[in-house]
Design a protein around this motif. Structure first.
Motif, mmCIF file in Angstrom:
data_model
loop_
_atom_site.group_PDB
_atom_site.id
_atom_site.type_symbol
_atom_site.label_atom_id
_atom_site.label_comp_id
_atom_site.label_asym_id
_atom_site.label_seq_id
_atom_site.Cartn_x
_atom_site.Cartn_y
_atom_site.Cartn_z
ATOM 1 N N SER A 90 0.604 48.566 -25.449
ATOM 2 C CA SER A 90 0.467 47.166 -25.874
ATOM 3 C C SER A 90 0.854 46.957 -27.334
ATOM 4 O O SER A 90 0.735 45.847 -27.852
ATOM 5 N N LYS A 149 -4.223 40.727 -25.836
ATOM 6 C CA LYS A 149 -2.894 40.463 -25.286
ATOM 7 C C LYS A 149 -2.834 40.616 -23.771
ATOM 8 O O LYS A 149 -1.921 40.122 -23.126
ATOM 9 N N ALA A 150 -3.823 41.350 -23.227
ATOM 10 C CA ALA A 150 -3.751 41.747 -21.811
ATOM 11 C C ALA A 150 -4.036 40.583 -20.874
ATOM 12 O O ALA A 150 -4.634 39.579 -21.248
ATOM 13 N N SER A 151 -3.597 40.741 -19.619
ATOM 14 C CA SER A 151 -3.923 39.757 -18.577
ATOM 15 C C SER A 151 -5.401 39.909 -18.229
ATOM 16 O O SER A 151 -6.029 40.918 -18.532
ATOM 17 N N TRP A 152 -5.910 38.886 -17.552
ATOM 18 C CA TRP A 152 -7.324 38.877 -17.175
ATOM 19 C C TRP A 152 -7.691 40.109 -16.343
ATOM 20 O O TRP A 152 -8.697 40.758 -16.570
ATOM 21 N N MET A 153 -6.814 40.431 -15.378
ATOM 22 C CA MET A 153 -7.048 41.558 -14.462
ATOM 23 C C MET A 153 -7.048 42.895 -15.215
ATOM 24 O O MET A 153 -7.903 43.765 -15.012
ATOM 25 N N GLU A 154 -6.034 43.032 -16.073
ATOM 26 C CA GLU A 154 -5.864 44.269 -16.833
ATOM 27 C C GLU A 154 -7.085 44.479 -17.744
ATOM 28 O O GLU A 154 -7.641 45.574 -17.846
ATOM 29 N N LYS A 155 -7.479 43.397 -18.391
ATOM 30 C CA LYS A 155 -8.612 43.454 -19.294
ATOM 31 C C LYS A 155 -9.862 43.915 -18.547
ATOM 32 O O LYS A 155 -10.611 44.775 -19.009
#
Lengths: 324, 324
Positions: free
Chosen positions: B279, B246-252
């Motif tokens: 999340s 579910k996370a954004s690319w940066m967060e991931k």
């Protein structure tokens, strides 16, 4: 004639080639890492003594069948599983000059790969209804682990008698060769009596094989020094057991002291080796080995003549004459 | 009703007692050291979930037979062999609060004892002609080792998708419970279709069981701190996988960095835990667990009513409600 493994294999050369191909497919898995490791194991295969025994004893018992391949594969899968576990056991980093699976992928993976190979062997037999083979082989696995554990238990106390020694090597080493020969006979479709005769034949060779192996410890290594590894590891083998039985109380006490406390010291190990040699321990072990050799040939004599029989006789010869 | 293991066991209390006695005799050996160790293993037995599943599913499928005991023993012997090997694998010094066999007797012996237990399980089945059971159980052993190896392979790369996660837990955990239930049905003498239904039932419970287990890693330990052991070991489980998907690319990227490089640091582990919680990873995993729970009960609904069925329903309930 000096026995030579290539010549011995001649009557089953096609079967051995086919076996190698089939064996690869038996190990296939859906997990990439696993295929990577089993591929590595296949590459470093040894002399292939076990399949050789299966096919030759099947031949001499009436004929190699499709189930002989599955029998050989079952044994080879279980044996490979044991080797992979042994690498963990011995903290061995090398096997046959290669890095061990253990060193490369750590203990965790080695144990799991062993379990996987074992389950593949079982499924191969179960799915094909080879229950007689499964019985022969399960017994061998039980005996092998019991034999190794008995050796460890006894090694701690250094109180191995000749009888205990024979029990240990029968379980630890001879039971697997015995299983190979029983599997060979069984897959040729002979009755229980003949299977038992072949099992006994394999057991005798196995005994001779292990005594030969134990004698190597008193031979010279590649740089010409006596080996003495068993003494270092406090492993009591026949030459030493015989020498201790013959020794005076005082002498025995001295030698046991050296083995127990000075086993890391090269000079003390050499003293033990000299003591064994002076007591005629090597000649005695050789005479016992030769007795097993004779007994194996006697059992074989009852089987009808064939090219397989000639090869089996040569294989018995090879067992006690090999240089390593 | 709050499910309770003692109540669940009530309809098979006699069988469980008999089983314990029989199991002891199955492990007997001629080697003293071995009896010493297996005696130690028997003493620290756990909740006995596996025999419980075998007897209850046999009961619900038409009746517990003599072969149900051998089936339960086969599974228990193989499972115990796996535990002993696992102690080597994990370098674990404790299991269930006791010293592990490994710590007490070293790796060498642990591997051999595992092999011995395994051979005893095989012989018990082979000698009694329980080939159907052997097939069910060998498949489970293969799947379990493949599943563990898949998990290791994937853990290195931290690239586990939800699908891979389900494959891993199905193989690693659910396959053994599935085997218990298939063995139970098979020993009750029902046809292949019903055995397969029971196998599926066990698989569903197994999936729910493992997801519950993975959720515990986000719970509190005895002193009230979140556990986070899986994160430390870079084990990717459903709550985390969902959160990362579910996370954004940066967060991931940030979270993966923490897991890969800061997994020994308590503060970073807590950051990962907070990320998963924020999340909705825990709620998602719970919803999947509940789906498996429902599916298990649906399969069970087709079986005729009996005290065994009531217990099995309670056991399903227990699986997802247990506190540890």
């Amino acid at each position: 004639m000096k026995p030579d493994l290539k010549q011995i294999q001649a009557p089953i050369a096609t079967e051995m080639d086919d076996f190698e191909k089939k064996f690869r497919t038996f190990m296939k898995s859906k997990v990439k890492l696993l295929d990577h490791i089993t591929g590595y194991i296949v590459k470093r295969k040894g002399k292939q003594m076990r399949p050789m025994f299966v096919f030759l004893t099947a031949g001499v018992s009436g004929g190699i069948t499709e189930s002989s391949y599955r029998g050989a594969a079952l044994i080879e899968l279980l044996h490979t599983a044991t080797l992979v576990h042994d690498d963990v056991v011995d903290d061995a980093n090398y096997r046959r000059g290669f890095f061990s699976v253990n060193a490369l992928w750590k203990n965790k993976i080695a144990v799991l790969v062993g379990d996987y190979l074992l389950s593949r062997g079982l499924l191969l037999s179960v799915d094909n209804g080879d229950f007689g083979l499964l019985q022969i082989v399960s017994r061998a696995v039980r005996e092998m682990s019991e034999g190794e554990l008995l050796q460890i238990a006894k090694a701690r106390k250094l109180d191995i008698t000749e009888d205990v020694y024979y029990t240990i090597i029968k379980q630890k080493t001879a039971s697997l060769i015995a299983a190979c020969c029983a599997v060979g006979a069984s897959t040729a479709g002979v009755g229980a009596d003949q299977v038992e005769q072949m099992r006994l034949f394999g057991e005798k060779i196995g005994m001779a094989f292990q005594i030969k192996d134990d004698l190597f410890d008193y031979g010279k290594d590649e740089v010409g020094k006596p080996v003495g590894i068993d003494i270092k590891e406090k492993k009591m083998t026949l030459p030493l057991i015989f020498a201790l039985e013959k020794a005076s109380w005082m002498e025995k006490k001295k030698i046991i002291y050296l083995i127990r406390n000075k086993n890391e010291d090269k000079k003390s190990v050499n003293k033990v080796i000299d003591f064994v040699k002076a007591s005629g321990g090597l000649e005695y072990a050789e005479s016992v080995m030769n007795r097993y050799y004779e007994e194996a040939l006697e059992i074989l004599a009852a089987f009808p003549p064939s090219e397989y029989k000639v090869s089996l006789e040569a294989l018995v010869e090879y067992t006690i004459q090999r240089k390593k």
